[in-house]
Write a protein that holds these residues in place. Sequence first.
Motif, mmCIF file in Angstrom:
data_model
loop_
_atom_site.group_PDB
_atom_site.id
_atom_site.type_symbol
_atom_site.label_atom_id
_atom_site.label_comp_id
_atom_site.label_asym_id
_atom_site.label_seq_id
_atom_site.Cartn_x
_atom_site.Cartn_y
_atom_site.Cartn_z
ATOM 1 N N UNK A 120 35.833 -73.087 -29.487
ATOM 2 C CA UNK A 120 35.345 -71.711 -29.539
ATOM 3 C C UNK A 120 34.192 -71.507 -28.568
ATOM 4 N N UNK A 121 34.024 -70.266 -28.167
ATOM 5 C CA UNK A 121 32.941 -69.892 -27.258
ATOM 6 C C UNK A 121 31.631 -69.692 -28.003
ATOM 7 N N UNK A 122 30.640 -69.264 -27.258
ATOM 8 C CA UNK A 122 29.287 -69.151 -27.812
ATOM 9 C C UNK A 122 29.026 -67.762 -28.362
ATOM 10 N N UNK A 123 28.219 -67.708 -29.403
ATOM 11 C CA UNK A 123 27.737 -66.422 -29.880
ATOM 12 C C UNK A 123 26.452 -66.116 -29.114
ATOM 13 N N UNK A 124 26.479 -65.053 -28.347
ATOM 14 C CA UNK A 124 25.332 -64.710 -27.508
ATOM 15 C C UNK A 124 24.529 -63.551 -28.074
ATOM 16 N N UNK A 125 23.298 -63.450 -27.587
ATOM 17 C CA UNK A 125 22.485 -62.291 -27.921
ATOM 18 C C UNK A 125 22.808 -61.151 -26.966
ATOM 19 N N UNK A 165 21.300 -60.141 -24.524
ATOM 20 C CA UNK A 165 21.023 -60.475 -23.126
ATOM 21 C C UNK A 165 22.129 -61.330 -22.527
ATOM 22 N N UNK A 166 23.176 -61.609 -23.315
ATOM 23 C CA UNK A 166 24.284 -62.389 -22.795
ATOM 24 C C UNK A 166 24.021 -63.887 -22.804
ATOM 25 N N UNK A 167 22.862 -64.286 -23.323
ATOM 26 C CA UNK A 167 22.539 -65.726 -23.399
ATOM 27 C C UNK A 167 22.651 -66.174 -24.856
ATOM 28 N N UNK A 168 22.859 -67.481 -25.077
ATOM 29 C CA UNK A 168 22.997 -67.960 -26.453
ATOM 30 C C UNK A 168 21.913 -67.386 -27.365
ATOM 31 N N UNK A 224 37.200 -61.190 -34.830
ATOM 32 C CA UNK A 224 37.998 -60.219 -34.096
ATOM 33 C C UNK A 224 38.046 -60.564 -32.598
ATOM 34 N N UNK A 225 37.241 -61.511 -32.179
ATOM 35 C CA UNK A 225 37.330 -61.983 -30.789
ATOM 36 C C UNK A 225 38.228 -63.206 -30.726
ATOM 37 N N UNK A 226 38.922 -63.346 -29.625
ATOM 38 C CA UNK A 226 39.683 -64.568 -29.418
ATOM 39 C C UNK A 226 38.690 -65.732 -29.494
ATOM 40 N N UNK A 227 39.044 -66.769 -30.259
ATOM 41 C CA UNK A 227 38.073 -67.834 -30.532
ATOM 42 C C UNK A 227 37.453 -68.428 -29.265
ATOM 43 N N UNK A 228 38.262 -68.622 -28.241
ATOM 44 C CA UNK A 228 37.753 -69.333 -27.058
ATOM 45 C C UNK A 228 36.750 -68.509 -26.245
ATOM 46 N N UNK A 229 36.683 -67.220 -26.518
ATOM 47 C CA UNK A 229 35.763 -66.376 -25.739
ATOM 48 C C UNK A 229 34.354 -66.358 -26.346
ATOM 49 N N UNK A 230 33.367 -66.170 -25.495
ATOM 50 C CA UNK A 230 32.010 -65.927 -25.984
ATOM 51 C C UNK A 230 31.978 -64.497 -26.516
ATOM 52 N N UNK A 231 31.044 -64.205 -27.386
ATOM 53 C CA UNK A 231 30.882 -62.809 -27.775
ATOM 54 C C UNK A 231 29.411 -62.515 -28.006
ATOM 55 N N UNK A 232 29.107 -61.237 -28.047
ATOM 56 C CA UNK A 232 27.719 -60.824 -28.233
ATOM 57 C C UNK A 232 27.508 -60.374 -29.666
#
Length: 592
Positions: free
Chosen positions: A384-389, A391-394, A448-456
Amino acid sequence: MGYKMRSIIELLEEELSAAFEKTGYDVKYAKVTISNRPDLCQYQCNGALSAAKEYHKAPIQIANDIVDILKESESFKEITAQMPGFINMTLSDEFLADVINKMAKSENYGCEKTENPEMIIIDYGGANVAKPLHIGHLRTAIIGESIKRTARFLGHKVIGDAHLGDWGLPIGLIITELKKRNPELVYFDENYDGEYPEEAPFDVSELEEIYPYASKYSKEHEDYKEEAQQAIAELQAGRKGYKALWQHIINVSVEDLKRVYTKLGTEFDLWKKESDAQPYIPDMVKAMKEEGYAHIDDGALVVDVKEESDTKEIPPCMILKSNGATLYNTTDLATIVERRKLFNPTKIIYVVDKRQELYFEQVFRCARKTKIIGDKTGLIFIGFGTMNGKDGKPFKTRDGGVLRLEQLFEDVYNKVLEKIEDRDMEDAMKDEVALKISLAAIKYGDLSNQASKDYIFDMERFTSFEGNTGPYILYTIVRIKSLFAKLHNEGIIVDEAGPIMPSVSKSGTDVMLSLLKWPDAVNDAYRESAPHKICQFIYELSDAFNKFYHENKIVTNEDENLRASYIRLCRMIGDILEKAIYLLGMEAPDRM
Ligand code: ARG
């Protein structure tokens, strides 16, 4: 068991296949998909376009041949051939209602249990003892739980394993720091041979303070770090006092981890730890050596795992360091040996941060090459991708630290509580409702996001009662629940087993078409380990229902038959939505 349900696509393909066969075309072309032009039709078949080559005919000619046969079919309100060779289909209202009624009568509304159950282990959670759960642990807990529930819903045997990290340097660091602070503790006396105290010499908050302190200190003090490495080596070699301390660390932490995971609605069947795989290591290593899979490279024992077709460098899998110490790899491989022995799974699914993808590739290849797992057992990595704030950063706390999971939960809870502040409910009820909405906000925002993608992580959006959000979905379910509460209050009794009538409105047809997607949504989500497919289904159905609800009189409908039919339809929608959110690990309140 009720009626053996076939999906709408299967039903249509059967009908088309018969027509293809009758007109002398291969049935392999009778493939049906949901229309990508819902303004023109509901379903389509593009087979005539592919068949044209084989039969040296214009595609439209083939499409016309098929349509000529199916024109008379009662399944369609309209079936037409469109240039250059599409077959466009719109179901008749009777046929659509007929399929819906069959769904209503079958197991889980047509989402039946498999006849070939698999034995699946899901490795998720992956928390480390002595460290509080932070937002880095959120996604695996949520996604893994959903994959587990979905597989189980379809009749598979599933074991969810927390696979706690309890065997690495962090433990060595804690032991070292404890020794520095309390050298008099009996655990450090090598000559002691009595019983160790039952009570741990620390509580969870002390433990959580010690680890980050020791970790930071070790980065600045090489000798301290070496001491920690020595401590973990001695623990692994079985030093009694250290084992007793380690057991305390586990007990104190696991209790706390269980508390937080429970809050999150994540339930593990197994609370295994990395250390549980240790007994399997000696034999595993021995076999790897004897069978010639492993060799010494620069003092370390490694297994080569690169393959000719590789386009990037895949380094060898290291089994033992030159000092004989085991690694993360070794533990994961030994865990496969253990799982095979204890559960003989057909599949092991790992739900882990996608930055560990290369690592798992090495482990999987090594496991296959060294035959610790058979060819038939699937090893699946869901990264899975990262959950970002924003600002687009972790995602970080305001002062740049990692956010504790409980803190995130509390922030969302407070936000939600604010929103329902003016509701006419008792405080206890408000609390319960806010908890359910908060969980839904967090989980749905993630799933609701594809697991491999990061999301905000967007607090405003995730907690909104409108749009593609968890609270909106709960709101829709609550709306259906209130509808039934109203019927109940007004003493209206409807025979819910009766039939759902053919639709008389566009919004009615649309909601039925959405319902038809239920079995495929769940099966696709299972097959691809992709909970977002369930979210897509839920959102579409919720939207279709809310339109239907606005445009039609339900409880107050003067036509009693129509009213009864609508109520049955609402029951089906509500039930399916509740089953669907259960698969995501969410729960709806009665009011909100
Ligand atoms: N504890 C590990 C970490 O914090 C994650 C474990 C993932 N699962 C596994 N079988 N390696 O990175």
